[in-house]
Design an enzyme around this catalytic site. Structure first.
Site, PDB file in Angstrom:
ATOM      1  N   ASP A 111       0.824  -1.209   0.000  1.00 25.89           N
ATOM      2  CA  ASP A 111       0.000   0.000   0.000  1.00 25.89           C
ATOM      3  C   ASP A 111       0.864   1.267   0.000  1.00 25.89           C
ATOM      4  O   ASP A 111       1.788   1.392   0.805  1.00 25.89           O
ATOM      5  CB  ASP A 111      -0.901   0.011   1.223  1.00 25.89           C
ATOM      6  CG  ASP A 111      -1.734  -1.256   1.360  1.00 25.89           C
ATOM      7  OD1 ASP A 111      -1.269  -2.316   0.925  1.00 25.89           O
ATOM      8  OD2 ASP A 111      -2.843  -1.175   1.904  1.00 25.89           O
ATOM      9  N   HIS A 113      -0.785   4.658  -0.529  1.00 29.42           N
ATOM     10  CA  HIS A 113      -1.648   5.681   0.059  1.00 29.42           C
ATOM     11  C   HIS A 113      -1.169   7.121  -0.180  1.00 29.42           C
ATOM     12  O   HIS A 113      -0.953   7.880   0.766  1.00 29.42           O
ATOM     13  CB  HIS A 113      -1.829   5.421   1.547  1.00 29.42           C
ATOM     14  CG  HIS A 113      -2.854   4.365   1.844  1.00 29.42           C
ATOM     15  ND1 HIS A 113      -4.168   4.454   1.413  1.00 29.42           N
ATOM     16  CD2 HIS A 113      -2.760   3.185   2.517  1.00 29.42           C
ATOM     17  CE1 HIS A 113      -4.836   3.387   1.814  1.00 29.42           C
ATOM     18  NE2 HIS A 113      -4.006   2.592   2.480  1.00 29.42           N
ATOM     19  N   ASP A 149      -4.390   0.118  -3.034  1.00 31.98           N
ATOM     20  CA  ASP A 149      -4.426   1.209  -2.059  1.00 31.98           C
ATOM     21  C   ASP A 149      -3.382   2.266  -2.366  1.00 31.98           C
ATOM     22  O   ASP A 149      -2.591   2.682  -1.503  1.00 31.98           O
ATOM     23  CB  ASP A 149      -4.283   0.676  -0.627  1.00 31.98           C
ATOM     24  CG  ASP A 149      -5.632   0.252  -0.042  1.00 31.98           C
ATOM     25  OD1 ASP A 149      -6.604   0.137  -0.815  1.00 31.98           O
ATOM     26  OD2 ASP A 149      -5.702   0.043   1.175  1.00 31.98           O
ATOM     27  N   ASN A 184      -9.224  -1.909  -1.565  1.00 25.30           N
ATOM     28  CA  ASN A 184     -10.516  -1.404  -1.103  1.00 25.30           C
ATOM     29  C   ASN A 184     -10.643   0.110  -1.255  1.00 25.30           C
ATOM     30  O   ASN A 184     -11.739   0.636  -1.480  1.00 25.30           O
ATOM     31  CB  ASN A 184     -10.755  -1.805   0.354  1.00 25.30           C
ATOM     32  CG  ASN A 184      -9.706  -1.276   1.304  1.00 25.30           C
ATOM     33  OD1 ASN A 184      -8.512  -1.536   1.131  1.00 25.30           O
ATOM     34  ND2 ASN A 184     -10.128  -0.542   2.321  1.00 25.30           N
ATOM     35  N   HIS A 185      -9.535   0.835  -1.179  1.00 29.02           N
ATOM     36  CA  HIS A 185      -9.630   2.294  -1.320  1.00 29.02           C
ATOM     37  C   HIS A 185      -9.851   2.704  -2.771  1.00 29.02           C
ATOM     38  O   HIS A 185     -10.424   3.776  -3.014  1.00 29.02           O
ATOM     39  CB  HIS A 185      -8.397   2.958  -0.715  1.00 29.02           C
ATOM     40  CG  HIS A 185      -8.442   3.014   0.784  1.00 29.02           C
ATOM     41  ND1 HIS A 185      -8.960   4.077   1.488  1.00 29.02           N
ATOM     42  CD2 HIS A 185      -8.067   2.096   1.717  1.00 29.02           C
ATOM     43  CE1 HIS A 185      -8.895   3.841   2.775  1.00 29.02           C
ATOM     44  NE2 HIS A 185      -8.357   2.633   2.949  1.00 29.02           N
ATOM     45  N   HIS A 289      -5.151  -7.750  -2.800  1.00 32.05           N
ATOM     46  CA  HIS A 289      -5.032  -6.755  -1.742  1.00 32.05           C
ATOM     47  C   HIS A 289      -5.374  -7.336  -0.367  1.00 32.05           C
ATOM     48  O   HIS A 289      -4.594  -7.201   0.580  1.00 32.05           O
ATOM     49  CB  HIS A 289      -5.942  -5.561  -2.035  1.00 32.05           C
ATOM     50  CG  HIS A 289      -5.810  -4.461  -1.037  1.00 32.05           C
ATOM     51  ND1 HIS A 289      -4.662  -3.711  -0.925  1.00 32.05           N
ATOM     52  CD2 HIS A 289      -6.673  -3.990  -0.093  1.00 32.05           C
ATOM     53  CE1 HIS A 289      -4.817  -2.811   0.037  1.00 32.05           C
ATOM     54  NE2 HIS A 289      -6.032  -2.959   0.566  1.00 32.05           N
TER      55      HIS A 289
END
Length: 438
Positions: A111, A113, A149, A184-185, A289
């Site tokens: 991830d 982000h 993500d 999921n993001h 993920h």
């Protein structure tokens, strides 16, 4: 139908200063190839479609080669591979679901982000990104897999997406590849759930739309170039330090609309995300993920990927109704992008751990895989392997919006798996034993 990425020697790609750039030695197995040079871009036509690839990308790669050549050094990743030494990468599915990449080194990154600096650092220690700030692909024939993500919790989401696309184009030239799986993001943003988006990310969305408008509709070129200009646009933003104050609400609403227009089903960036699935098998390894569970396998990996892609693209079904969000892949605690079954800290001993490892082994056996690599759940102790190293958890919370941890990546070469960690003095590797028998 499976597609094929080209494999050819770097000697065909890099040209000396006075050489023509009209040919890059593309394999004759491609049905048709036409390369033309214009003022700002290089256009390749093959398999009946056109991909505009920035000429500046190639120019910089050639420039890097020439600079090193002048110093009497080998070109970037200039290891020569004959046509017989490595087979071409075979890709099944659109978005990709199964990839055969014989003989390749595989690196997986967790991830990101929205933290561009940490993303670059991770890619550098993975050996696929130059550290000079020019964002050259240095991985040669490496296969890079990013586990989703990219979005939320940071301000440079689109920049990271642009960087990965640029690296993908460069990797394909070298016989390597770059793949992503959605997390999921990503699915949350396509749903319109912006709860975890930073204010700066809304600014980036508005800036990016303005920048694409300057390109007069050439969105593809603008998207790839964004990584080169994003920091200049970021520096010139003038948002009040107080943020969401009443008299600033109109501006914030405009930025929210800009983000929504990009990520809504059928939006430009939603369609970009639709290029990637939620699960990917590369050789004998599964990448996703959250985690692949038995009911996902029964449903079908390719079917999940196709349904998520159609939803993200805003496709309509046979009745003319927009495709709905695929629940099994994107919603619920046991969906592919949300599951934390394999990432629990308690996965060390006891009855529960035994049962989880049995589920994992059943899944791996049903898809003929050796191991699985997941992100999603930050591992405070660093990337690690459980269940006899058949599951690897590699989200370390590197983003400053999460744990601000030191980046770590996973390297797979044949039957060897290594965690590559960075420190203040450079990088070091933690070697794992050859735990698979062939």
């Amino acid at each position: 139908m499976a597609s094929t990425l080209p494999l050819f020697s770097t000697s065909y790609i890099y040209r000396r200063r006075n050489s023509s750039i009209s040919s890059y030695g593309l394999r004759k197995t491609w049905k048709s190839v036409r390369i033309t040079k214009h003022k700002t871009k290089l256009t390749l036509s093959f398999y009946g479609r056109r991909d505009a690839i920035l000429f500046t990308v190639f120019a910089e790669i050639v420039g890097a080669h020439q600079q090193q050549e002048n110093l009497g050094q080998p070109a970037v990743n200039a290891k020569e591979f004959s046509k017989e030494s490595l087979e071409r990468i075979q890709i099944d599915g659109e978005p990709p679901t199964i990839v055969l990449a014989p003989g390749r080194r595989i690196v997986a990154v967790g991830d990101m982000h929205g933290d561009l600096a940490k993303a670059r650092h991770a890619l550098e220690i993975a050996g696929v990104l130059s550290s000079d700030g020019h964002d050259y692909w240095t991985g040669g024939t490496t296969v890079l897999v990013q586990l989703g993500d990219i979005l939320d919790r940071g301000e440079d989401e689109i920049a990271i997406m642009s960087l990965l696309r640029s690296l993908r184009l460069q990797a394909e030239i070298n016989g390597g590849a770059v793949f992503q799986v959605n997390g999921n993001h990503e699915t949350m943003n396509v749903e319109g759930d912006f709860r975890f988006a930073e204010l700066g990310a809304f600014d980036e969305a508005e800036d990016f739309i303005e920048y694409t408008n300057e390109h007069k509709g050439d969105w593809h070129t603008a998207f790839i170039e964004w990584i080169k200009v994003c920091q200049r646009w970021k520096a010139r933003r003038k948002r009040p330090a107080t943020g969401w104050i009443p008299w600033n609400m109109i501006e914030m609403q405009k930025r929210a609309m800009a983000r929504s227009s990009l990520f809504m089903p059928g939006g430009r960036l939603a369609c970009e995300l639709a290029r990637h699935g939620v699960v990917l098998k590369v050789n004998d390894w599964i990448f996703c993920h959250g985690g692949l569970l038995p009911h996902h396998v029964n449903y079908g990996m390719k079917q999940m990927n196709n349904e998520v892609a159609r939803w993200m693209r805003g496709d309509k079904n046979k009745n003319g109704v927009l495709e709905q969000l695929p629940f099994i892949a994107t919603r619920g605690y046991d969906s592919v992008v949300w599951s934390r079954l394999y990432s629990q800290e308690t996965l060390d001993n006891g009855i529960e751990s035994y049962e989880i490892c049995r589920i994992l082994e059943a899944v791996l056996g049903s898809v003929n895989a050796k191991g699985m690599v997941v992100g999603h759940t930050p591992q405070t102790a660093g990337a690690n392997g459980k269940c006899n190293c058949k599951i690897w958890r590699i989200d370390v919370g590197m983003s400053s919006g999460v744990l601000n941890a030191i980046p770590e990546v996973l390297e797979i070469i044949g039957d060897q798996v290594k965690v590559i960690r960075a420190d203040n003095q450079g990088t070091f590797r933690e070697d794992m034993i050859d735990y698979f028998s062939i």
